[in-house]
Motif scaffolding. Structure first.
Motif, PDB file in Angstrom:
ATOM      1  N   ILE A  77       0.919  -1.187   0.211  1.00  0.00           N
ATOM      2  CA  ILE A  77       0.112  -0.181  -0.220  1.00  0.00           C
ATOM      3  C   ILE A  77       0.892   1.275   0.028  1.00  0.00           C
ATOM      4  CG2 ILE A  77      -1.727   1.224   1.333  1.00  0.00           C
ATOM      5  CD1 ILE A  77      -2.644  -1.299   2.378  1.00  0.00           C
ATOM      6  N   PRO A  78       0.637   2.219  -0.879  1.00  0.00           N
ATOM      7  CA  PRO A  78       1.413   3.397  -1.027  1.00  0.00           C
ATOM      8  C   PRO A  78       1.350   4.196   0.062  1.00  0.00           C
ATOM      9  CG  PRO A  78      -0.273   3.618  -2.788  1.00  0.00           C
ATOM     10  CD  PRO A  78      -0.391   2.082  -2.111  1.00  0.00           C
ATOM     11  N   PRO A  79       2.196   5.176   0.211  1.00  0.00           N
ATOM     12  CA  PRO A  79       1.824   6.372   1.016  1.00  0.00           C
ATOM     13  C   PRO A  79       0.766   7.550   0.504  1.00  0.00           C
ATOM     14  CG  PRO A  79       4.115   6.362   0.591  1.00  0.00           C
ATOM     15  CD  PRO A  79       3.685   5.536  -0.230  1.00  0.00           C
ATOM     16  N   LEU A  80       0.587   7.457  -0.757  1.00  0.00           N
ATOM     17  CA  LEU A  80      -0.365   8.075  -1.453  1.00  0.00           C
ATOM     18  C   LEU A  80      -1.469   7.337  -2.159  1.00  0.00           C
ATOM     19  CD1 LEU A  80      -1.666  11.086  -1.719  1.00  0.00           C
ATOM     20  CD2 LEU A  80      -0.230  11.302  -3.723  1.00  0.00           C
ATOM     21  N   MET A  81      -2.622   7.032  -1.553  1.00  0.00           N
ATOM     22  CA  MET A  81      -3.480   6.213  -2.168  1.00  0.00           C
ATOM     23  C   MET A  81      -4.512   6.930  -3.043  1.00  0.00           C
ATOM     24  SD  MET A  81      -4.301   3.932   1.414  1.00  0.00           S
ATOM     25  CE  MET A  81      -5.132   5.583   2.067  1.00  0.00           C
ATOM     26  N   LYS A  82      -4.921   6.144  -4.158  1.00  0.00           N
ATOM     27  CA  LYS A  82      -5.899   6.537  -4.922  1.00  0.00           C
ATOM     28  C   LYS A  82      -7.224   5.786  -4.802  1.00  0.00           C
ATOM     29  CE  LYS A  82      -7.371   6.766  -9.764  1.00  0.00           C
ATOM     30  NZ  LYS A  82      -7.006   6.234 -11.261  1.00  0.00           N
ATOM     31  N   VAL A  83      -8.234   6.559  -4.075  1.00  0.00           N
ATOM     32  CA  VAL A  83      -9.522   6.272  -3.758  1.00  0.00           C
ATOM     33  C   VAL A  83     -10.770   6.374  -4.406  1.00  0.00           C
ATOM     34  CG1 VAL A  83      -8.559   6.061  -1.280  1.00  0.00           C
ATOM     35  CG2 VAL A  83      -9.761   8.156  -2.104  1.00  0.00           C
ATOM     36  N   TYR A  84     -11.525   5.569  -4.313  1.00  0.00           N
ATOM     37  CA  TYR A  84     -12.759   5.755  -5.245  1.00  0.00           C
ATOM     38  C   TYR A  84     -13.817   6.123  -4.282  1.00  0.00           C
ATOM     39  CZ  TYR A  84     -10.343   4.064  -9.414  1.00  0.00           C
ATOM     40  OH  TYR A  84      -9.496   3.775 -10.157  1.00  0.00           O
ATOM     41  N   ASN A  85     -14.857   7.084  -4.637  1.00  0.00           N
ATOM     42  CA  ASN A  85     -15.998   7.536  -3.807  1.00  0.00           C
ATOM     43  C   ASN A  85     -17.107   6.793  -4.147  1.00  0.00           C
ATOM     44  OD1 ASN A  85     -13.985   9.646  -2.539  1.00  0.00           O
ATOM     45  ND2 ASN A  85     -14.315  10.959  -4.392  1.00  0.00           N
ATOM     46  N   VAL A  86     -17.615   5.979  -3.338  1.00  0.00           N
ATOM     47  CA  VAL A  86     -18.706   5.140  -3.718  1.00  0.00           C
ATOM     48  C   VAL A  86     -19.574   5.609  -2.548  1.00  0.00           C
ATOM     49  CG1 VAL A  86     -19.780   2.645  -3.843  1.00  0.00           C
ATOM     50  CG2 VAL A  86     -17.160   3.277  -4.380  1.00  0.00           C
ATOM     51  N   GLY A  87     -20.325   6.605  -3.140  1.00  0.00           N
ATOM     52  CA  GLY A  87     -21.510   7.360  -2.145  1.00  0.00           C
ATOM     53  C   GLY A  87     -20.762   8.023  -0.982  1.00  0.00           C
ATOM     54  N   GLU A  88     -20.927   7.681   0.377  1.00  0.00           N
ATOM     55  CA  GLU A  88     -20.190   8.000   1.283  1.00  0.00           C
ATOM     56  C   GLU A  88     -19.073   7.162   1.671  1.00  0.00           C
ATOM     57  OE1 GLU A  88     -21.284  10.802   2.943  1.00  0.00           O
ATOM     58  OE2 GLU A  88     -23.063  11.104   1.683  1.00  0.00           O
ATOM     59  N   SER A  89     -18.867   6.259   1.074  1.00  0.00           N
ATOM     60  CA  SER A  89     -17.697   5.653   1.413  1.00  0.00           C
ATOM     61  C   SER A  89     -16.512   5.660   0.229  1.00  0.00           C
ATOM     62  CB  SER A  89     -17.749   4.031   1.548  1.00  0.00           C
ATOM     63  OG  SER A  89     -19.088   3.865   2.266  1.00  0.00           O
ATOM     64  N   ARG A  90     -15.246   5.241   0.878  1.00  0.00           N
ATOM     65  CA  ARG A  90     -14.175   5.379  -0.091  1.00  0.00           C
ATOM     66  C   ARG A  90     -13.312   4.097  -0.006  1.00  0.00           C
ATOM     67  NH1 ARG A  90     -14.472  10.371   2.667  1.00  0.00           N
ATOM     68  NH2 ARG A  90     -14.196  12.125   1.434  1.00  0.00           N
ATOM     69  N   VAL A  91     -13.018   3.616  -1.240  1.00  0.00           N
ATOM     70  CA  VAL A  91     -12.288   2.338  -1.334  1.00  0.00           C
ATOM     71  C   VAL A  91     -11.063   2.502  -1.938  1.00  0.00           C
ATOM     72  CG1 VAL A  91     -14.267   0.916  -1.264  1.00  0.00           C
ATOM     73  CG2 VAL A  91     -13.717   1.795  -3.408  1.00  0.00           C
ATOM     74  N   PHE A  92     -10.157   1.593  -1.679  1.00  0.00           N
ATOM     75  CA  PHE A  92      -8.993   1.579  -2.325  1.00  0.00           C
ATOM     76  C   PHE A  92      -8.549   0.213  -2.950  1.00  0.00           C
ATOM     77  CE2 PHE A  92      -4.301   0.216  -1.623  1.00  0.00           C
ATOM     78  CZ  PHE A  92      -3.711   1.155  -2.485  1.00  0.00           C
ATOM     79  N   ILE A  93      -7.996   0.106  -4.090  1.00  0.00           N
ATOM     80  CA  ILE A  93      -7.544  -1.284  -4.793  1.00  0.00           C
ATOM     81  C   ILE A  93      -6.271  -1.504  -4.271  1.00  0.00           C
ATOM     82  CG2 ILE A  93      -7.386  -2.371  -7.087  1.00  0.00           C
ATOM     83  CD1 ILE A  93      -9.121  -0.119  -8.015  1.00  0.00           C
ATOM     84  N   THR A  94      -6.079  -2.604  -3.903  1.00  0.00           N
ATOM     85  CA  THR A  94      -4.741  -3.194  -3.376  1.00  0.00           C
ATOM     86  C   THR A  94      -4.249  -3.915  -4.450  1.00  0.00           C
ATOM     87  OG1 THR A  94      -5.728  -5.281  -2.714  1.00  0.00           O
ATOM     88  CG2 THR A  94      -5.859  -3.634  -0.974  1.00  0.00           C
ATOM     89  N   PRO A  95      -2.816  -4.159  -4.599  1.00  0.00           N
ATOM     90  CA  PRO A  95      -2.074  -4.855  -5.526  1.00  0.00           C
ATOM     91  C   PRO A  95      -2.821  -6.325  -5.603  1.00  0.00           C
ATOM     92  CG  PRO A  95      -0.617  -3.518  -4.252  1.00  0.00           C
ATOM     93  CD  PRO A  95      -1.889  -3.607  -3.587  1.00  0.00           C
ATOM     94  N   SER A  96      -3.424  -6.994  -4.748  1.00  0.00           N
ATOM     95  CA  SER A  96      -3.808  -8.265  -4.720  1.00  0.00           C
ATOM     96  C   SER A  96      -5.238  -8.212  -5.190  1.00  0.00           C
ATOM     97  CB  SER A  96      -3.512  -8.963  -3.326  1.00  0.00           C
ATOM     98  OG  SER A  96      -4.486  -8.259  -2.558  1.00  0.00           O
TER      99      SER A  96
END
Length: 384
Positions: A77-96
């Protein structure tokens, strides 16, 4: 207020006072410190060294993570994460190719459960708080989208609050491993240089003071030791003592003293014909007293400069051995082993190699700056 002549009188002058140079009296140590602190690069190097020592010794007390604890759910997981805003939630895609929910302040929460696989659509469906979201992996990049419409959710970047410098290939906190790795590298350097000071000063001092055939034999031994590559010493010592920190310290201690011995021998050869040495012999001082109390203290300037120059060399050699994989045993961390571990993920996670490499460069620059400042401060010709 008017100035009158009766309130002023010329100072008395004499030829003695005109010839006298007025300056503040300082001891030798005070004079060295005065010249050292007036060199900005030397002061900056000293401050950097102190900060690295505090970082490696005090830093682990303020982090909740260990250098060896693995978390396979939080891999690369990198220090600066690219997250996707799904409604009120934020999700991050891991390398796996898993989705982790991220809080507003950048903390990592739970891993989203998988609902089903849609292999025909190149999608994996996850449950995000009762809402199904799709991870699309069919294109050149992975995105989070709505399964029905195919619309990609808006994305943003957020700093990793839990792992400030990210995690490595086994989910270990890079900051915690960097603290421990810096501590190990500094400890190896200081211990090896301390051993080199003891062996190199005594060996070079004896060779230079006795001279003649003794000096020739002793320096030929130094030449033989210096011609054998250090890697062979390390491999041989590891076969005897096993892989570990003590093997690296012993290997560096067995080899690095040769440069110190040459420097001390040269200084002793130039000093032993001075008048103060002849005076010491005249009053009956023993060779041991002359060597330890007269010659070596007068060569201390060159000794200290050589020692400060050997420290970055020892740090680099320890990092090089760790990079080759013949350093510390896992899960122990050093700056070299961190660079070695980051090789496999260089394309996807370049920060894992960049961070320890930058720390190695900064430490070496800091000690080189201090050594350069010590050389100038200990040179009496530069006194102003």
């Amino acid at each position: 207020m008017a100035l009158t002549n009766d309130k002023w009188a010329p100072l008395e002058q004499s030829s003695e006072s005109r010839e006298k140079i007025w300056s503040k009296n300082r001891t030798f140590a005070g004079d060295v410190w005065f010249r050292f602190r007036h060199k900005p690069t030397a002061v900056a190097g000293l401050v950097m060294i102190l900060l690295f020592i505090l970082f490696s010794l005090v830093g682990p007390l303020f982090t909740p993570y260990s250098y060896s604890v693995q978390s396979l759910e939080r891999v690369n997981i990198p220090p600066l994460m690219k997250v996707y805003n799904v409604g009120e939630s934020r999700v991050f895609i891991t390398p796996s190719l898993k989705l982790i929910r991220v809080t507003e302040n950048g903390s990592l929460a739970e891993t989203l459960p998988i609902v089903r696989e849609e292999s025909g659509k190149s999608m994996t469906i996850f449950d995000c708080g009762g809402k199904e979201v799709a991870l699309y992996y069919g294109g050149s990049s992975y995105v989070v989208c709505d399964e029905a419409s195919g619309n990609i959710y808006p994305s943003s970047h957020i700093w990793n609050h839990d792992h400030v410098l990210g995690t490595d290939a086994l989910g270990r906190d890079i900051l915690a491993r960097l603290m421990y790795g810096t501590r190990v590298s500094l400890m190896v350097a200081f211990v090896s240089v301390l051993v080199n000071l003891v062996i190199g000063i005594l060996y070079g001092g004896i060779a230079g003071y006795l001279g003649g055939a003794v000096d020739a034999v002793m320096m030929r031994i130094v030449d033989i030791i210096s011609t054998i590559p250090l890697t062979l010493y390390v491999i041989l010592i590891m076969m005897i003592f096993g892989q570990g920190l003590q093997s690296i310290i012993i290997a560096l201690g067995c080899v690095y003293w040769v440069d110190m011995a040459r420097v001390v021998r040269g200084q002793v050869l130039s000093l032993k014909q001075q008048e103060f040495v002849l005076a010491a012999r005249t009053i009956g001082s023993s060779p041991r007293t002359i060597l330890l109390q007269h010659l070596i203290p007068n060569a201390m300037g060159s000794i200290l400069v050589t020692a400060t120059m050997l420290i970055p060399s020892a740090i680099f050699m320890e990092a090089f051995l760790g990079y080759l994989g013949i350093g510390l045993r896992p899960p122990l961390a050093s700056l070299g082993t961190m660079c070695n571990d980051a090789n496999a993920n260089l394309r996807t996670s370049p920060h894992e190699l960049l961070i320890p490499a930058v720390v190695i460069c900064l430490i070496m620059f800091a000690f080189n700056f201090v050594g350069d400042g010590m050389r100038d401060a200990l040179d009496p010709k530069l006194k102003k």
